[in-house]
Design an enzyme around this catalytic site. Structure first.
Site, mmCIF file in Angstrom:
data_model
loop_
_atom_site.group_PDB
_atom_site.id
_atom_site.type_symbol
_atom_site.label_atom_id
_atom_site.label_comp_id
_atom_site.label_asym_id
_atom_site.label_seq_id
_atom_site.Cartn_x
_atom_site.Cartn_y
_atom_site.Cartn_z
ATOM 1 N N THR A 165 40.029 44.140 37.541
ATOM 2 C CA THR A 165 39.069 44.076 38.651
ATOM 3 C C THR A 165 39.808 43.623 39.905
ATOM 4 O O THR A 165 40.251 42.467 39.981
ATOM 5 C CB THR A 165 37.918 43.101 38.343
ATOM 6 O OG1 THR A 165 37.300 43.482 37.124
ATOM 7 C CG2 THR A 165 36.894 43.107 39.470
ATOM 8 N N LYS A 211 32.565 48.094 40.807
ATOM 9 C CA LYS A 211 32.736 46.909 39.956
ATOM 10 C C LYS A 211 32.413 45.623 40.725
ATOM 11 O O LYS A 211 31.767 44.719 40.203
ATOM 12 C CB LYS A 211 34.174 46.889 39.412
ATOM 13 C CG LYS A 211 34.543 45.641 38.605
ATOM 14 C CD LYS A 211 33.693 45.476 37.369
ATOM 15 C CE LYS A 211 34.016 44.175 36.640
ATOM 16 N NZ LYS A 211 33.011 43.832 35.618
ATOM 17 N N LYS A 233 36.590 34.908 41.791
ATOM 18 C CA LYS A 233 37.459 35.927 42.435
ATOM 19 C C LYS A 233 36.641 37.169 42.799
ATOM 20 O O LYS A 233 36.750 37.716 43.898
ATOM 21 C CB LYS A 233 38.594 36.259 41.463
ATOM 22 C CG LYS A 233 39.551 37.372 41.868
ATOM 23 C CD LYS A 233 39.382 38.670 41.084
ATOM 24 C CE LYS A 233 39.416 38.578 39.603
ATOM 25 N NZ LYS A 233 39.176 39.847 38.902
HETATM 26 N N1 LIG Z 1 36.858 38.511 30.567
HETATM 27 C C1 LIG Z 1 35.882 39.336 30.916
HETATM 28 O O1 LIG Z 1 34.741 39.215 30.456
HETATM 29 C C2 LIG Z 1 36.131 40.451 31.873
HETATM 30 C C3 LIG Z 1 37.200 40.480 32.736
HETATM 31 N N2 LIG Z 1 37.359 41.507 33.611
HETATM 32 C C4 LIG Z 1 38.488 41.560 34.514
HETATM 33 O O2 LIG Z 1 39.608 41.980 33.746
HETATM 34 C C5 LIG Z 1 40.795 41.352 34.200
HETATM 35 C C6 LIG Z 1 41.422 40.563 33.039
HETATM 36 O O3 LIG Z 1 40.481 39.630 32.596
HETATM 37 P P1 LIG Z 1 40.754 38.697 31.330
HETATM 38 O O4 LIG Z 1 41.423 39.456 30.258
HETATM 39 O O5 LIG Z 1 39.466 38.023 31.062
HETATM 40 O O6 LIG Z 1 41.757 37.663 31.979
HETATM 41 P P2 LIG Z 1 42.803 36.675 31.296
HETATM 42 O O7 LIG Z 1 42.943 35.573 32.272
HETATM 43 O O8 LIG Z 1 42.441 36.378 29.894
HETATM 44 O O9 LIG Z 1 44.148 37.554 31.275
HETATM 45 C C7 LIG Z 1 44.827 37.832 32.452
HETATM 46 C C8 LIG Z 1 46.049 38.667 32.156
HETATM 47 O O10 LIG Z 1 46.788 38.822 33.373
HETATM 48 C C9 LIG Z 1 48.123 38.368 33.162
HETATM 49 N N3 LIG Z 1 48.663 37.800 34.388
HETATM 50 C C10 LIG Z 1 48.104 36.871 35.195
HETATM 51 N N4 LIG Z 1 48.897 36.625 36.258
HETATM 52 C C11 LIG Z 1 49.981 37.397 36.101
HETATM 53 C C12 LIG Z 1 51.154 37.603 36.881
HETATM 54 N N5 LIG Z 1 51.362 36.948 38.035
HETATM 55 N N6 LIG Z 1 52.073 38.488 36.436
HETATM 56 C C13 LIG Z 1 51.863 39.157 35.272
HETATM 57 N N7 LIG Z 1 50.778 39.024 34.488
HETATM 58 C C14 LIG Z 1 49.845 38.151 34.906
HETATM 59 C C15 LIG Z 1 48.018 37.341 32.068
HETATM 60 O O11 LIG Z 1 49.294 37.150 31.495
HETATM 61 P P3 LIG Z 1 49.630 35.767 30.702
HETATM 62 O O12 LIG Z 1 49.106 35.960 29.323
HETATM 63 O O13 LIG Z 1 51.097 35.672 30.777
HETATM 64 O O14 LIG Z 1 48.930 34.655 31.449
HETATM 65 C C16 LIG Z 1 47.010 38.029 31.155
HETATM 66 O O15 LIG Z 1 47.640 39.030 30.409
HETATM 67 C C17 LIG Z 1 40.376 40.506 35.392
HETATM 68 O O16 LIG Z 1 40.584 41.246 36.546
HETATM 69 C C18 LIG Z 1 38.894 40.265 35.151
HETATM 70 O O17 LIG Z 1 38.208 40.012 36.348
HETATM 71 C C19 LIG Z 1 36.497 42.571 33.628
HETATM 72 C C20 LIG Z 1 35.438 42.604 32.790
HETATM 73 C C21 LIG Z 1 35.160 41.528 31.870
HETATM 74 O O1 LIG Z 2 33.440 41.308 34.707
HETATM 75 C C1 LIG Z 2 32.796 40.796 33.816
HETATM 76 C C2 LIG Z 2 31.849 41.490 33.001
HETATM 77 O O2 LIG Z 2 31.238 40.863 32.097
HETATM 78 O O3 LIG Z 2 31.659 42.689 33.228
#
Ligand SMILES: NC(=O)C1=CN([C@@H]2O[C@H](COP(=O)(O)OP(=O)(O)OC[C@H]3O[C@@H](n4cnc5c(N)ncnc54)[C@H](OP(=O)(O)O)[C@@H]3O)[C@@H](O)[C@H]2O)C=CC1
Ligand SMILES: O=CC(=O)O
Length: 342
Positions: free
Chosen positions: A149, A224, A292
């Site tokens: 996102t 989104k 965010k």
């Molecule tokens: N959780 C949810 O319910 C939902 C989330 N989203 C969106 O999906 C995306 C991921 O969410 P989610 O999986 O929950 O997030 P997490 O925080 O669990 O995972 C984030 C990921 O990004 C990586 N990351 C963060 N910073 C960096 C960086 N500087 N360089 C490289 N890799 C990086 C992390 O790596 P590392 O493991 O090394 O920290 C990890 O793999 C977000 O944009 C979120 O808004 C969308 C729908 C639903």
């Molecule tokens: O981005 C979060 C979700 O639940 O969709």
């Protein structure tokens, strides 16, 4: 124009399926707002090319969402190669059969299509276009699908870098949280190269229950952000109601039941309400990501001079919650910011 999964995808020869293999079938949806009503044939094997060799699928970013999404691709028989900044998060997927490469660049160079599920605009940009990023390895004939996102400008920037290499780009943020990701029930909001959309449609159908193709890059990101702007405000409002009900001597668990019966019922309230009344916030969607998304949605609104006072107020509440150390809790922990104000 929106398209859901019943749209019959045209799979280019490079990814045409081998007829002998079938992905696990999910029911074809019955979305009431379906735009295309003709049914696709059962999605079959997108993980093989015309010559029978496996299509290589890359996955970058193995957090709460990326891990189950990649897992579902592996379970469906796809040839998956993973990378994550913190390498240890790759290990469970490697034990399921995934390959590993030590950089996003190498994943993108090795794979036919590479998915990225990163935290925020900064990390999405860095992994796509930074040092040893995907753009350094990708090239003509390959595709990059960013399911993170992010804001419209970031998505367009990544699109520009990827397209400059001769590769294709699709933005495909998802609606749906940890459980829908585990269950392959996500909703994909895609925009960008239509041919790449068609190519990866069978892969999206493994990870999700529906998909929309929204046209030019930026439309998926914008959709989104609008959805999550509404969601963030809904959760803030729900939190106020739970607290108010308790203060006036009502049972907030009964409020949850009452809401579930009526016109404002929502799966989110049903799912989160019972744990919120117990002050439990097991993380599915981290609060920091919801804040965010509100911040980015407010930027989107600003870009078209749209007034969004409700979302702005909700954003302030999530910001307060972050100062209480709740960033990594579920976004439903925003209620704690209101409790602290009592
Ligand atoms: N959780 C949810 O319910 C939902 C989330 N989203 C969106 O999906 C995306 C991921 O969410 P989610 O999986 O929950 O997030 P997490 O925080 O669990 O995972 C984030 C990921 O990004 C990586 N990351 C963060 N910073 C960096 C960086 N500087 N360089 C490289 N890799 C990086 C992390 O790596 P590392 O493991 O090394 O920290 C990890 O793999 C977000 O944009 C979120 O808004 C969308 C729908 C639903
Ligand atoms: O981005 C979060 C979700 O639940 O969709």
């Amino acid at each position: 124009m929106a398209m859901c999964s019943s749209f019959c995808p045209h799979i280019p020869n490079s990814l045409r399926q081998k007829p002998s293999f079938s992905f696990p079938r999910k029911p074809l949806f019955s979305l009431s707002f379906k735009v295309f009503s003709f049914q696709a044939p059962a999605p079959t094997n997108a993980s093989t090319k015309a010559d029978g060799s496996p299509t290589r699928v890359g996955f970058l970013g193995l957090g709460i969402m990326g891990t189950p999404m990649a897992q579902n691709l592996i379970k469906a028989g796809c040839d998956v190669t993973v990378w994550n900044r913190t390498k240890s998060k790759c290990d469970p997927l490697i034990s399921l059969g995934a390959k590993y490469k030590p950089s996003a660049e190498e994943v993108a160079a090795y794979c036919d299509v590479t998915f990225a599920m990163l935290a925020d605009p900064e990390s999405a940009l860095d992994v796509a276009c930074g040092k040893h990023g995907a753009a350094s390895g990708i090239g003509p004939g390959k595709g990059y699908v960013d399911v993170s996102t992010v804001d419209v400008a970031t998505s367009k920037l990544i699109n520009g870098h990827i397209k400059a290499t001769g590769a294709s780009f699709l933005e495909a943020p998802v609606s749906g949280s940890k459980k829908p990701a585990e269950d392959g029930q996500l909703i994909f909001l895609t925009a960008g190269d239509k041919s790449l959309y068609d190519t990866v449609a069978p892969l999206l159908d493994i990870m999700g229950k529906s998909r929309f193709y929204l046209g030019d890059v930026g439309n998926g990101a914008a959709m989104k952000l609008v959805v999550n702007m509404i969601m963030g405000s809904m959760m803030a409002s729900f939190s106020e109601g739970l607290i108010l009900s308790e203060k006036v001597g009502l049972d907030p668990d009964v409020l949850v039941e009452v809401i579930a019966q009526g016109a404002i019922s929502a799966p989110m309230y049903k799912l989160k309400g019972p744990s919120m009344t117990k002050s439990l916030y097991p993380t599915a969607f981290p609060l920091k990501h919801q804040q965010k998304d509100l911040r980015l949605a407010l930027g989107l609104a600003e870009s078209v001079s749209q007034s969004t006072p409700i979302a702005a107020a909700a954003n302030e509440l999530y910001k307060v919650a972050k100062t209480y150390g709740l960033s990594d809790h579920d976004f439903s922990a925003v209620i704690e910011a209101l409790k602290a104000k009592q």
